[in-house]
Write a protein that holds these residues in place. Structure first.
Motif, PDB file in Angstrom:
ATOM      1  N   ASP A   1      -2.058   6.819 -27.631  1.00 57.35           N
ATOM      2  CA  ASP A   1      -1.274   8.029 -27.357  1.00 57.35           C
ATOM      3  C   ASP A   1      -2.055   9.147 -26.684  1.00 57.35           C
ATOM      4  O   ASP A   1      -1.524  10.238 -26.539  1.00 57.35           O
ATOM      5  CB  ASP A   1      -0.669   8.601 -28.645  1.00 57.35           C
ATOM      6  CG  ASP A   1       0.705   8.042 -28.944  1.00 57.35           C
ATOM      7  OD1 ASP A   1       1.165   7.168 -28.200  1.00 57.35           O
ATOM      8  OD2 ASP A   1       1.308   8.476 -29.930  1.00 57.35           O
ATOM      9  N   ASN A   2      -3.297   8.933 -26.315  1.00 61.38           N
ATOM     10  CA  ASN A   2      -4.118  10.047 -25.855  1.00 61.38           C
ATOM     11  C   ASN A   2      -4.991   9.726 -24.645  1.00 61.38           C
ATOM     12  O   ASN A   2      -6.154  10.085 -24.607  1.00 61.38           O
ATOM     13  CB  ASN A   2      -4.983  10.564 -27.015  1.00 61.38           C
ATOM     14  CG  ASN A   2      -4.149  11.264 -28.048  1.00 61.38           C
ATOM     15  OD1 ASN A   2      -3.606  12.323 -27.801  1.00 61.38           O
ATOM     16  ND2 ASN A   2      -3.991  10.641 -29.198  1.00 61.38           N
ATOM     17  N   ASN A   3      -4.411   9.025 -23.678  1.00 63.13           N
ATOM     18  CA  ASN A   3      -5.057   8.865 -22.376  1.00 63.13           C
ATOM     19  C   ASN A   3      -6.189   7.830 -22.360  1.00 63.13           C
ATOM     20  O   ASN A   3      -6.618   7.335 -23.391  1.00 63.13           O
ATOM     21  CB  ASN A   3      -5.638  10.202 -21.876  1.00 63.13           C
ATOM     22  CG  ASN A   3      -4.643  11.325 -21.917  1.00 63.13           C
ATOM     23  OD1 ASN A   3      -3.576  11.223 -21.339  1.00 63.13           O
ATOM     24  ND2 ASN A   3      -4.968  12.388 -22.623  1.00 63.13           N
ATOM     25  N   THR A   4      -6.672   7.575 -21.151  1.00 61.71           N
ATOM     26  CA  THR A   4      -7.958   6.915 -20.956  1.00 61.71           C
ATOM     27  C   THR A   4      -8.957   8.044 -20.781  1.00 61.71           C
ATOM     28  O   THR A   4      -8.717   8.986 -20.019  1.00 61.71           O
ATOM     29  CB  THR A   4      -7.945   6.011 -19.712  1.00 61.71           C
ATOM     30  OG1 THR A   4      -7.021   4.945 -19.928  1.00 61.71           O
ATOM     31  CG2 THR A   4      -9.325   5.434 -19.433  1.00 61.71           C
ATOM     32  N   VAL A   5     -10.061   7.971 -21.501  1.00 70.83           N
ATOM     33  CA  VAL A   5     -11.057   9.033 -21.482  1.00 70.83           C
ATOM     34  C   VAL A   5     -12.391   8.484 -20.980  1.00 70.83           C
ATOM     35  O   VAL A   5     -12.624   7.275 -20.985  1.00 70.83           O
ATOM     36  CB  VAL A   5     -11.224   9.675 -22.877  1.00 70.83           C
ATOM     37  CG1 VAL A   5      -9.953  10.406 -23.280  1.00 70.83           C
ATOM     38  CG2 VAL A   5     -11.591   8.631 -23.926  1.00 70.83           C
ATOM     39  N   ARG A   6     -13.256   9.405 -20.555  1.00 73.47           N
ATOM     40  CA  ARG A   6     -14.561   9.010 -20.007  1.00 73.47           C
ATOM     41  C   ARG A   6     -15.628   9.976 -20.490  1.00 73.47           C
ATOM     42  O   ARG A   6     -15.395  11.168 -20.630  1.00 73.47           O
ATOM     43  CB  ARG A   6     -14.494   9.059 -18.484  1.00 73.47           C
ATOM     44  CG  ARG A   6     -15.843   8.866 -17.798  1.00 73.47           C
ATOM     45  CD  ARG A   6     -15.766   9.038 -16.304  1.00 73.47           C
ATOM     46  NE  ARG A   6     -15.434  10.428 -15.969  1.00 73.47           N
ATOM     47  CZ  ARG A   6     -15.205  10.856 -14.733  1.00 73.47           C
ATOM     48  NH1 ARG A   6     -15.240  10.022 -13.723  1.00 73.47           N
ATOM     49  NH2 ARG A   6     -14.916  12.114 -14.512  1.00 73.47           N
ATOM     50  N   THR A   7     -16.817   9.431 -20.742  1.00 75.78           N
ATOM     51  CA  THR A   7     -18.011  10.244 -20.936  1.00 75.78           C
ATOM     52  C   THR A   7     -19.022   9.811 -19.881  1.00 75.78           C
ATOM     53  O   THR A   7     -19.128   8.624 -19.568  1.00 75.78           O
ATOM     54  CB  THR A   7     -18.618  10.112 -22.346  1.00 75.78           C
ATOM     55  OG1 THR A   7     -19.811  10.921 -22.401  1.00 75.78           O
ATOM     56  CG2 THR A   7     -18.966   8.684 -22.703  1.00 75.78           C
TER      57      THR A   7
ATOM     58  N   ALA B   1     -10.183  13.364 -20.446  1.00 77.74           N
ATOM     59  CA  ALA B   1      -9.077  12.498 -20.024  1.00 77.74           C
ATOM     60  C   ALA B   1      -9.148  12.269 -18.521  1.00 77.74           C
ATOM     61  O   ALA B   1      -9.349  13.204 -17.747  1.00 77.74           O
ATOM     62  CB  ALA B   1      -7.743  13.131 -20.393  1.00 77.74           C
ATOM     63  N   VAL B   2      -9.000  10.993 -18.099  1.00 79.32           N
ATOM     64  CA  VAL B   2      -9.001  10.667 -16.674  1.00 79.32           C
ATOM     65  C   VAL B   2      -7.718   9.945 -16.233  1.00 79.32           C
ATOM     66  O   VAL B   2      -7.454   9.833 -15.047  1.00 79.32           O
ATOM     67  CB  VAL B   2     -10.244   9.829 -16.272  1.00 79.32           C
ATOM     68  CG1 VAL B   2     -11.522  10.653 -16.419  1.00 79.32           C
ATOM     69  CG2 VAL B   2     -10.332   8.539 -17.064  1.00 79.32           C
ATOM     70  N   LEU B   3      -6.933   9.438 -17.195  1.00 82.28           N
ATOM     71  CA  LEU B   3      -5.672   8.747 -16.882  1.00 82.28           C
ATOM     72  C   LEU B   3      -4.748   8.921 -18.067  1.00 82.28           C
ATOM     73  O   LEU B   3      -5.162   8.754 -19.209  1.00 82.28           O
ATOM     74  CB  LEU B   3      -5.934   7.256 -16.605  1.00 82.28           C
ATOM     75  CG  LEU B   3      -4.731   6.417 -16.192  1.00 82.28           C
ATOM     76  CD1 LEU B   3      -4.203   6.836 -14.831  1.00 82.28           C
ATOM     77  CD2 LEU B   3      -5.101   4.933 -16.190  1.00 82.28           C
ATOM     78  N   GLY B   4      -3.479   9.251 -17.830  1.00 79.92           N
ATOM     79  CA  GLY B   4      -2.543   9.583 -18.892  1.00 79.92           C
ATOM     80  C   GLY B   4      -1.924   8.394 -19.603  1.00 79.92           C
ATOM     81  O   GLY B   4      -2.240   7.246 -19.342  1.00 79.92           O
ATOM     82  N   GLY B   5      -1.014   8.713 -20.518  1.00 78.69           N
ATOM     83  CA  GLY B   5      -0.299   7.711 -21.297  1.00 78.69           C
ATOM     84  C   GLY B   5      -1.105   7.239 -22.486  1.00 78.69           C
ATOM     85  O   GLY B   5      -2.095   7.843 -22.880  1.00 78.69           O
ATOM     86  N   ASP B   6      -0.650   6.135 -23.077  1.00 82.85           N
ATOM     87  CA  ASP B   6      -1.471   5.465 -24.073  1.00 82.85           C
ATOM     88  C   ASP B   6      -2.605   4.812 -23.303  1.00 82.85           C
ATOM     89  O   ASP B   6      -2.362   3.960 -22.459  1.00 82.85           O
ATOM     90  CB  ASP B   6      -0.668   4.352 -24.773  1.00 82.85           C
ATOM     91  CG  ASP B   6       0.099   4.842 -25.961  1.00 82.85           C
ATOM     92  OD1 ASP B   6      -0.476   4.846 -27.053  1.00 82.85           O
ATOM     93  OD2 ASP B   6       1.269   5.210 -25.789  1.00 82.85           O
ATOM     94  N   GLY B   7      -3.824   5.212 -23.554  1.00 84.55           N
ATOM     95  CA  GLY B   7      -4.940   4.542 -22.893  1.00 84.55           C
ATOM     96  C   GLY B   7      -5.089   3.146 -23.481  1.00 84.55           C
ATOM     97  O   GLY B   7      -5.112   2.990 -24.695  1.00 84.55           O
TER      98      GLY B   7
END
Length: 170
Positions: free
Chosen positions: A88-94, A104-110
């Motif tokens: 429920d909280n995107n695709t994220v990146r470090t 967050a770099v891409l929306g939706g359910d990551g």
């Protein structure tokens, strides 16, 4: 009280129900109610929340690391650089590997993600139901990557994606 997409409350023996979720994130999982004080603590797919007035208003605790990862991938050329799909909280990146450096770099359910082991600028990431996207700039921007895939037949909530290790363009 009952939990589902929202938090519902009945004051008349369950004959009628009212949502008290307000601006809460969806998919409620946990609830503690102190009826004598009006204090309610709620846990959901978006984190941890508190109400001091019976659910009329809510405060989110942003300092607690409560994310749920579906998948995580590591850049073979720069191991501190990682992507992860959050429920429920995107695709994220470090880019540093630090706990507080995720964005967050891409929306939706990551969902699932892949980094090309030969060219870490090439990243695949997906949202629910086969929403596969490709980045050619290390995850700074994404565009759709489902050309040729019949989404009615070949996707699922979490659609498996993999980069072929023998031919990374596949």
């Amino acid at each position: 009280y009952f939990l589902d997409l929202n938090i519902m409350k009945s004051t008349n023996g369950a004959r009628n129900w009212t949502s008290i979720s307000g601006a809460l994130h969806v998919d409620q999982h946990a609830l503690i109610v102190e009826s004598s004080t009006g204090r309610i603590l709620a846990g959901n797919d978006g984190g941890f929340y508190k109400s001091l007035n019976g659910g009329s208003t809510w405060t989110r605790f942003t300092s607690l690391p409560t994310s749920q990862f579906y998948d995580i991938c590591t850049d073979q050329q720069s191991p501190q650089r990682r992507f992860g799909g959050l429920q429920d909280n995107n695709t994220v990146r470090t880019t540093t590997g630090a706990v507080n450096d995720w964005q967050a770099v891409l929306g939706g359910d990551g969902m699932e993600c892949e980094i090309d082991p030969a060219d870490s600028n090439r990243v695949l990431a997906e949202s629910q139901n086969g929403g596969i996207n490709r980045s050619l700039d290390g995850g700074n921007s994404f565009s759709g990557a489902t050309s040729g895939i019949d989404s009615a037949e070949n996707t699922n909530w979490v659609t498996p994606i993999r980069i072929d290790r023998n031919n990374t363009s596949t």
